[in-house]
Design an enzyme around this catalytic site. Structure first.
Site, PDB file in Angstrom:
ATOM      1  N   CYS A  94       0.827  -0.643  -5.305  1.00  0.00           N
ATOM      2  CA  CYS A  94      -1.099  -0.172  -4.789  1.00  0.00           C
ATOM      3  C   CYS A  94      -1.672  -1.012  -5.352  1.00  0.00           C
ATOM      4  O   CYS A  94      -1.753  -1.910  -6.403  1.00  0.00           O
ATOM      5  CB  CYS A  94      -0.713   1.049  -5.401  1.00  0.00           C
ATOM      6  SG  CYS A  94       0.716   2.429  -4.858  1.00  0.00           S
ATOM      7  N   ARG A 145      -2.535   2.607  -0.943  1.00  0.00           N
ATOM      8  CA  ARG A 145      -1.157   2.269  -1.835  1.00  0.00           C
ATOM      9  C   ARG A 145       0.001   2.197  -0.374  1.00  0.00           C
ATOM     10  O   ARG A 145      -0.101   1.922   0.803  1.00  0.00           O
ATOM     11  CB  ARG A 145      -1.132   3.993  -0.685  1.00  0.00           C
ATOM     12  CG  ARG A 145       0.605   4.704  -1.054  1.00  0.00           C
ATOM     13  CD  ARG A 145       0.281   5.914  -0.453  1.00  0.00           C
ATOM     14  NE  ARG A 145       1.717   6.333  -1.512  1.00  0.00           N
ATOM     15  CZ  ARG A 145       2.780   7.328  -0.676  1.00  0.00           C
ATOM     16  NH1 ARG A 145       2.190   8.142   0.330  1.00  0.00           N
ATOM     17  NH2 ARG A 145       3.931   7.539  -1.011  1.00  0.00           N
TER      18      ARG A 145
END
Length: 528
Positions: free
Chosen positions: A2, A46
């Site tokens: 991420c 993400r």
């Protein structure tokens, strides 16, 4: 893998923040979150690996705490068991344990309890306090800087996200946490608390069991995973252990030049032996030169060997991203720093060998694990590094260095011997001489890069580099090429790495001006 940005200055320009935030979209294209809170500005990209549902989206919030983390917490199930009576978990994300763990034990104890690769930022509203921490090796990246107007601290996964609005941008030191306005080291993984003189069979057993455990725990993912396989010892061992512990053929990938690849034949030999689902990725001169600037932009480095080795890794990851649904790749980094490079055969004594290993481990975040992170993250993939497992590194560094030195006529003998005669790999692979990745994809790759630099620069340009770049001065046309590209993107940020990665020039046989093992007197069969 991420990506995040956090700025503790609430009044800063949202446009500046968003420009930085947008630059690291590649790290996590699955979900975006950009919010302004009383604690500051929070941005998160993400890449969904654990709990693919929206329940795993970040930031996590609870009881006035807010947290972002780029990480894999491998002991999260044990921590959930510890915390289950005090906290109702809303997801299966491994990172959700962090806030309740902080509530229970405090920040310093929390980071010491993590068996993890991580970079995190936590805000505690009750105490109006910003905290941050990074794993002991620095496998997950993090930078910090200070807002240009207010001087308040900010954090991000890559430096490019901070340079838009921060001054004094620097790497967050691995094994440290930030609290009360200062950085504190909580784990120097390179410095073992004890050194053990175990016999060779005991060392072999411990290394084998700990590496097996390191690989197995990294097979836990809700997203599909694959393996980078060079055909060298380290990546081959990772693949062999994984294949023994998974029911279907693992997916392996090797990369090499179209003309003279060394690695491809060895990788195929391993793949055939293990029965993997194997793919070869071929790269050309045009591929190499065409991706050079993009690779340096992603890497944020001017180091010669890091850039060379990243080109093949970037291109194989680009192929994986474009042609598969994989999101997680296991890699073979960190072994060399512990057990030795070709040049560490020249270590004058055991103390010098151990000191060199410690130096290399402490600098991994600037070189090999930086390369692994950025080449994969550039293509929205997550790197998992079994040789960087904390228990494995801690034990390997505690072995009497007299036994880690090459006194056996074979580098990395202890690691090889740990798997000898057990049918993990063919003996030809288990005992294969080390070849550096940037050489083993094909010597022509570096030759093309050198020839390209030769066309662009004169000897006078190299001499003038002393004045142009007084720190980290380029000393060849190739290094000047890389530095000019770096400065085009990140002017004045030479300090993000300490120096060129080079063999220890104070050792006899190592006073060379190229990081490639090809220039060493003991290169031998490495190029075959």
């Amino acid at each position: 893998m991420c990506g995040f940005v956090f700025a503790s200055e609430q009044q800063m320009s949202t446009a500046d923040f968003k420009r930085g935030y947008d630059k690291i979209f590649h790290r996590g294209p699955d979900n975006q979150s950009l919010t302004g809170e009383e604690s500051g500005l929070w941005g998160f990209h993400r890449l969904s690996i654990m709990d693919l549902s929206n329940n795993g989206n970040q930031p996590f919030k609870h009881n006035g705490y807010e947290l972002i983390c780029n990480g894999e917490v491998y002991n999260f199930e044990a921590l959930r068991e510890l915390l289950k009576d005090q906290f109702e978990f809303q997801s299966d994300s491994d990172c959700e344990v962090l806030i309740p763990l902080y509530e229970r034990v405090g920040f310093e104890v929390m980071v010491k309890m993590l068996d993890a690769e991580f970079a995190l930022v936590l805000f505690d509203k009750q105490h109006d306090q910003v905290m941050a921490a990074r794993d002991p090796i620095g496998i997950r990246p993090m930078f910090y800087g200070y807002d240009k107007q207010s001087g308040k601290i900010a954090f991000a996964s890559e430096a490019k996200a901070l340079v838009e609005f921060c001054r004094e941008v620097q790497p967050f030191p691995p094994g440290h946490y930030y609290k009360d306005g200062k950085f504190t080291q909580y784990n120097d993984i390179a410095d073992p608390k004890m050194v053990y003189d175990h016999d060779i069979p005991t060392i072999a057993k411990n290394l084998r069991e700990k590496l097996e455990s390191a690989v197995i725990k990294r097979l836990n993912a809700d997203a599909p995973l694959g393996f980078l396989l060079s055909g060298g010892l380290d990546s081959s061992l990772v693949c062999a252990i994984a294949q023994k512990n998974l029911k279907k053929p693992i997916k392996t990938f090797a990369v090499g030049m179209e003309t003279d690849p060394i690695d491809l034949k060895y990788a195929k030999e391993v793949a055939d032996f293990l029965g993997t689902d194997h793919t070869e990725v071929i790269m050309t001169k045009d591929d190499v030169l065409g991706c050079l600037e993009k690779v340096i932009w992603h890497l944020e480095t001017w180091d010669i060997t890091t850039i060379r080795a990243s080109i093949g890794m970037y291109l194989v990851c680009k192929y994986i991203r474009e042609n598969t649904n994989l999101k997680v790749l296991l890699t073979g980094e960190v072994s060399d720093e512990i057990f030795g490079y070709k040049y560490t055969d020249f270590a004058p004594n055991a103390e010098a060998f151990q000191q060199e290993a410690q130096k290399r481990i402490r600098e991994l975040y600037m070189y090999d694990v930086l390369r692994a992170d950025r080449c994969l993250a550039a293509n929205s993939l997550e790197a998992r590094v079994p040789f960087g497992d904390l228990d494995f590194v801690d034990y390997a560094m505690s072995i009497n260095p007299e036994k880690k030195m090459n006194v056996y006529g074979k580098g990395k003998y202890l690691l090889r011997h740990a798997f000898e005669g057990l049918n993990y790999l063919p003996d030809s692979i288990l005992m294969r001489e080390k070849a550096a990745f940037s050489d083993a994809v094909g010597h022509s790759m570096v030759d093309y890069l050198k020839a390209y630099a030769e066309e662009k620069y004169t000897e006078q340009d190299v001499l003038a580099a002393k004045n142009k770049y007084p720190q980290g001065t380029p000393f060849t046309k190739e290094s000047l090429l890389y530095r000019d590209i770096f400065e085009k993107f990140y002017p004045g940020n030479v300090g993000w790495i300490k120096d060129f990665w080079m063999p220890n020039k104070t050792w006899q046989g190592c006073n060379v001006n190229d990081p490639s093992a090809r220039v060493l007197g003991n290169y031998g069969d490495s190029g075959k």
